[in-house]
Design a protein around this motif. Structure first.
Motif: not given
Length: 152
Positions: A43-47
């Motif tokens: 999730g953090r990397t996608e954001k």
């Protein structure tokens, strides 16, 4: 009596070594955990990927500051490392044509060479700030014969 100052503790969370350790650990877990290279980003990397693409599209970073050419190079490089393709990046961030190359070719070649030795950007990244193949060859970024000096 004077007390000796103790140096402030450095925040090591953002150090290059710490970042590389986290990336290596994620890759290790992905490979041995069965997710593989084609797995979705966390999730953090996608954001972060979405934010980088948006900043390239608008040309503005956080705080509405214009992206500097180095920021563009770093954004494109990081997106490529996250698995984004050149074609998808090119859709949101048009590669620029630079007149600087024509007006100051020697200076541009020297600066690009220094920058490449310091950062090690992929050659295709430079096109997003208007640096062409001839300049990249002259600077030692691309393999191949260096162009001959023009006779005056």
């Amino acid at each position: 009596m004077s007390k000796a100052k103790t140096p402030a503790r450095q925040n090591r969370r953002g150090s290059p070594e710490a970042i590389e350790k986290r990336r290596a650990a994620r890759a290790f877990n992905d490979v041995l955990g069965g997710r593989g290279a084609s797995a979705k980003l966390d999730g953090r990397t996608e954001k972060r990927r979405q934010r980088l693409l948006h900043e390239l599209e608008t040309g503005k970073g956080r705080g509405a500051q214009e992206l500097k050419p180095l920021d563009v190079l770093q954004h494109v490089q990081e997106l490529l490392e996250l698995g984004e393709t050149i074609a998808s990046i090119r859709k949101v961030a048009k590669a620029k044509r630079s007149s600087l190359e024509l007006s100051q070719p020697d200076t541009v070649v020297d600066v690009v060479g220094r920058l490449h030795r310091a950062y090690g950007f992929r050659p295709e990244v430079y096109r997003f700030v208007g640096i062409g193949d001839e300049t990249l060859r002259s600077a030692g970024v691309l393999e191949g014969p260096k162009p001959r000096a023009k006779k005056r």
